[in-house]
Design an enzyme around this catalytic site. Structure first.
Site, PDB file in Angstrom:
ATOM      1  N   CYS A  31       0.839  -1.159   0.014  1.00 32.18           N
ATOM      2  CA  CYS A  31       0.016  -0.207   0.149  1.00 32.18           C
ATOM      3  C   CYS A  31       0.901   1.272  -0.058  1.00 32.18           C
ATOM      4  O   CYS A  31       1.994   1.290   0.392  1.00 32.18           O
ATOM      5  CB  CYS A  31      -0.871   0.127   1.151  1.00 32.18           C
ATOM      6  SG  CYS A  31      -1.896  -1.317   1.181  1.00 32.18           S
ATOM      7  N   TYR A 170      -5.790 -13.435  -2.956  1.00 32.58           N
ATOM      8  CA  TYR A 170      -5.158 -12.692  -1.733  1.00 32.58           C
ATOM      9  C   TYR A 170      -5.910 -13.486  -0.402  1.00 32.58           C
ATOM     10  O   TYR A 170      -7.078 -13.373  -0.335  1.00 32.58           O
ATOM     11  CB  TYR A 170      -5.098 -11.454  -1.856  1.00 32.58           C
ATOM     12  CG  TYR A 170      -4.802 -10.641  -0.601  1.00 32.58           C
ATOM     13  CD1 TYR A 170      -3.853 -10.816   0.239  1.00 32.58           C
ATOM     14  CD2 TYR A 170      -5.624  -9.426  -0.006  1.00 32.58           C
ATOM     15  CE1 TYR A 170      -3.215 -10.276   1.244  1.00 32.58           C
ATOM     16  CE2 TYR A 170      -5.241  -8.599   0.821  1.00 32.58           C
ATOM     17  CZ  TYR A 170      -3.969  -8.818   1.510  1.00 32.58           C
ATOM     18  OH  TYR A 170      -3.645  -8.243   2.512  1.00 32.58           O
ATOM     19  N   HIS A 174      -5.200 -11.090   7.613  1.00 30.17           N
ATOM     20  CA  HIS A 174      -6.571 -10.980   8.130  1.00 30.17           C
ATOM     21  C   HIS A 174      -7.342 -10.119   7.311  1.00 30.17           C
ATOM     22  O   HIS A 174      -8.228  -9.384   7.838  1.00 30.17           O
ATOM     23  CB  HIS A 174      -6.503 -10.446   9.674  1.00 30.17           C
ATOM     24  CG  HIS A 174      -5.791 -11.598  10.259  1.00 30.17           C
ATOM     25  ND1 HIS A 174      -5.030 -10.919  11.309  1.00 30.17           N
ATOM     26  CD2 HIS A 174      -5.812 -12.845  10.439  1.00 30.17           C
ATOM     27  CE1 HIS A 174      -4.319 -12.298  11.946  1.00 30.17           C
ATOM     28  NE2 HIS A 174      -4.869 -13.190  11.442  1.00 30.17           N
ATOM     29  N   ASP A 266       3.872  -9.132   9.554  1.00 30.38           N
ATOM     30  CA  ASP A 266       4.504  -9.240   8.429  1.00 30.38           C
ATOM     31  C   ASP A 266       5.405  -7.915   8.175  1.00 30.38           C
ATOM     32  O   ASP A 266       6.455  -8.366   7.756  1.00 30.38           O
ATOM     33  CB  ASP A 266       3.315  -9.173   7.286  1.00 30.38           C
ATOM     34  CG  ASP A 266       3.952  -9.360   6.003  1.00 30.38           C
ATOM     35  OD1 ASP A 266       4.725  -9.944   5.788  1.00 30.38           O
ATOM     36  OD2 ASP A 266       3.060  -8.973   4.970  1.00 30.38           O
TER      37      ASP A 266
END
Ligand code: ADP
Ligand code: SF4
Length: 686
Positions: A31, A170, A174, A266
């Site tokens: 992002c 994807y 979560h 991550d």
């Protein structure tokens, strides 16, 4: 073997289904606060990665339907064919530079708030949504599932039509429906989509098969999957269901892009995961389980580690988001054997914070990130000098170092004067605090680059005053003298009612602590009205040193800004584990030798917190005495205040300010003022 040959393994082409990547460098989806709102900026930023040698350049999570509406966040959007031209901007430029373009199709399920579309929020089961909002998600019935599969298939076709070479399914962070279906705590269905892993994986299998059917003849189908939730037995674990799922779907996708979830695990910061490759222990089984290529991430910047990961059979591709942000030219530099030129990511997550804030991406190490289109900045090149020949930069913090480096690259003779005996300014100071050692890379990278240049002179222990500067006879002066923390407790919450400091009160500032001073024996209060990150780090340091620490803040949590860097929960739990007493919603009313008087942020009711000293982290004062004196002389062609001395902020802001000053030097003032930066104006034609 020369450097370039040593890393030749990294430059082998790799087949991914019907397409071929030119090397093993893979920029995974990330992002960036550009997305569908600023598509030209996004295209130019991705183009820079392709130019820098990445073989695959991905976009970011891309909403496939109005029921997956992440507004006001600026993610990708492919709701219908009208979104194709904006995405085409990216695929065209990425292809021009020889890379493959990948798109991460996403339906965000209960992670989407649907504020714009006002559509119902969808999930495997009835649950609250993933935001504090008065909304709940509804369990999808069979027709919802059929519709969702159709939306995904149609979006895959639109992605192909937009020119993408790799199309993602994807299931990570979560943040997507396929992931929500896989996780038992989110999926309590009793039909064929719930219960056993095989049932919970049914939707993922269908999506993979249907995406292949729709576009698999020309596009590769990638599967992004979080193998472990880092929740121990309370979540999906790589050793159990994570592995079982990879075994179940082993050769169905053309590529496995594997990581851990959620996003804070991550994209862990160096403060909490100091080692590069911190995900290897979770993902290393995947390659033994599938014959398809595997990409993994873990803040990789060392080419030796990259080679060893491929040799050991952990991955086929070196995945990167942050290392590609800090240095879009990382692959090219490795290919050319210019290892010391790599601008290494420091793992601070300021890039992440901008996505959280819905603003264009920025990076502490790379001030050109996000500026490729709107300012036309290139991370590796800068306009040569015009008429002037020399410049003086005062202060070797991040602003002064970056300004010096860019002026030197432009070809000026640059003198850098630093008052202390070491370069780095605040990164030197902050880099010595617990967990922040990697931050010193901001200085290390620049100092090395400056040492390679013959047109730079660096003087340490050179506290310059206005007279000495006049004697140097340099007409162009950049003042980067920084800022200092104030010690009177005044900050954002105490402007109306200033704290009363008793004469015997023992007060230390963050600068005192960073210079090695310590509070006297006895309990110490760390008072945080800055609310960014520093007070939390100082409390951690003092607690680690065995001090009895109480953390007092007007905020309702420790270091609230760090929610944006994905660190807040870890910071607060670390302080709790270290035995720090945390008192939130408390303003400092006064301080004496025995106690801090605090008042409730809501009722104003006062109480005392016993302590023998306090560290006050409130706000900074700009260091402008020298600048003011120079301005009074009126002797300079250029006199510019930069960095924290001009506007205290993040290290990223100081670097940016130094960079901007160097870019704008000798630029026609009309030009600088006429257009602050290019904007993507909404078209009024339809
Ligand atoms: P920034 O974040 O803006 O780069 P820093 O506080 O990190 O600011 O760095 C400012 C640097 O300027 C410090 O290293 C400090 O020692 C140096 N400095 C301050 N005043 C002078 C001066 N008069 N002459 C030379 N160096 C100075
Ligand atoms: Fe790395 Fe920080 Fe830049 Fe993000 S902002 S890429 S974490 S240096």
């Amino acid at each position: 073997m020369n450097e370039a040959n040593r890393y030749s393994l990294l430059f082998e082409p790799v087949q991914i289904g019907p397409v071929t990547a030119r090397n093993r460098f893979y920029q995974v989806p990330h992002c960036n606060g550009l997305g569908h709102i600023r598509p030209k900026a996004e295209a130019a930023m991705r183009a820079m990665k392709a130019e820098g040698g990445w073989a695959v350049v991905s976009n970011q999570e891309t909403e496939i339907h109005p029921t997956s509406d992440l507004s006001p966040a600026a993610e990708g959007r492919l709701w219908d064919a009208r979104d194709i031209p904006a995405l085409r901007l990216m695929t065209d430029v990425v292809h021009d530079k020889g890379a493959l373009a990948a798109i991460e199709l996403a339906h965000n399920g209960s992670h989407a708030t649907n504020h714009l579309s006002r559509a119902p929020v969808l999930a495997p089961s009835d649950v609250t949504i993933d935001a504090i909002m008065p909304k709940q998600a509804r369990a999808m019935d069979k027709s919802d599932i059929r519709e969702f599969r159709r939306w995904h298939r149609d979006a895959a076709i639109r992605a192909r039509d937009a020119g993408f070479d790799i199309v993602y399914v994807y299931a990570g962070h979560h943040m997507s429906l396929p992931h929500h279906f896989l996780l038992p705590h989110m999926n309590t269905r009793i039909d064929e989509y719930g219960g056993s892993l095989e049932n919970r994986a049914r939707l993922t299998r269908e999506l993979l098969e249907e995406t292949r059917e729709a576009v698999g003849d020309t596009c590769a189908v990638a599967f992004r999957f979080a193998v472990d939730e880092i929740q121990g037995a309370d979540g999906m674990q790589a050793a159990e269901e994570g592995r079982a799922l990879v075994e179940m779907l082993a050769d169905l996708p053309d590529l496995w892009d594997v990581n851990v979830s959620g996003w804070s695990n991550d994209s862990a910061t160096t403060r909490f995961e100091p080692q590069d490759g911190y995900q290897n222990e979770y993902i290393s089984f995947v390659k033994q389980t599938t014959s398809k290529p595997v990409v993994g991430v873990g803040r990789f910047t060392s080419p030796d580690m990259m080679v060893s990961m491929v040799r050991k059979g952990i991955v086929d591709f070196i995945g990167a988001a942050r290392p590609s942000i800090a240095d879009p030219f990382l692959p090219k530099k490795i290919e050319e054997g210019r290892i010391a030129d790599i601008r290494e990511c420091i793992g601070c997550n300021i890039c992440v914070s901008t996505d959280m804030l819905g603003i264009p991406i920025r990076c502490t190490q790379n001030p050109t990130m996000g500026e490729e289109w709107r300012r036309g900045w290139h991370p590796e090149s800068i306009a040569p000098r015009e008429k002037e020949t020399d410049a003086l930069v005062i202060g070797a913090g991040p602003a002064g170092l970056e300004c010096t480096l860019q002026l030197a690259k432009r070809g000026y003779e640059v003198t850098l004067a630093e008052a202390s005996d070491a370069v780095g300014g605040r990164v030197l100071r902050e880099g010595k605090l617990p967990g922040l050692a990697a931050w010193s890379r901001v200085a290390d990278y620049r100092v090395y680059q400056l040492q390679q240049r013959s047109n730079v002179q660096m003087f340490m222990q050179s506290q310059l005053g206005a007279e000495e500067i006049a004697e140097l006879g340099i007409a162009n002066v950049f003042v980067a003298t920084g800022a200092h923390w104030r010690g009177d407790g005044i900050g954002r919450s105490t402007l109306r009612r200033r704290p009363e400091l008793g004469v015997n009160a023992k007060v230390l500032t963050p600068d005192d602590i960073m210079q090695g001073h310590r509070p006297p024996d006895g309990p110490v209060v760390v008072y945080d009205d800055d609310q960014i990150y520093l007070a939390g780090v100082l409390a951690e340091l003092l607690a680690q040193e065995g001090r009895d620490v109480t953390f007092v803040t007007p905020a309702s949590m420790v270091s609230p800004f760090t929610e944006n860097t994905l660190e807040q929960a870890r910071i607060q739990s670390r302080l709790i584990e270290l035995g720090v007493t945390i008192r939130c919603n408390r303003l400092m009313a006064g301080l004496n030798a025995q106690a801090v008087r605090v008042s409730c942020a809501y009722t104003g009711r006062e109480e005392e917190v016993g302590c023998s000293s306090a560290v006050l982290v409130t706000e900074r004062r700009r260091e402008t005495v020298l600048f003011d004196a120079l301005r009074d002389t009126g002797n300079f062609r250029t006199l510019e205040l930069i960095g924290d001395a001009a506007s205290p902020g993040l290290i990223a802001d100081a670097v940016y300010s130094g960079h901007m000053a160097a870019r704008n030097f000798e630029r026609d003032p009309q030009d600088t003022n006429a257009e602050w930066f290019r904007r993507e104006i909404i078209s009024l034609t339809s």
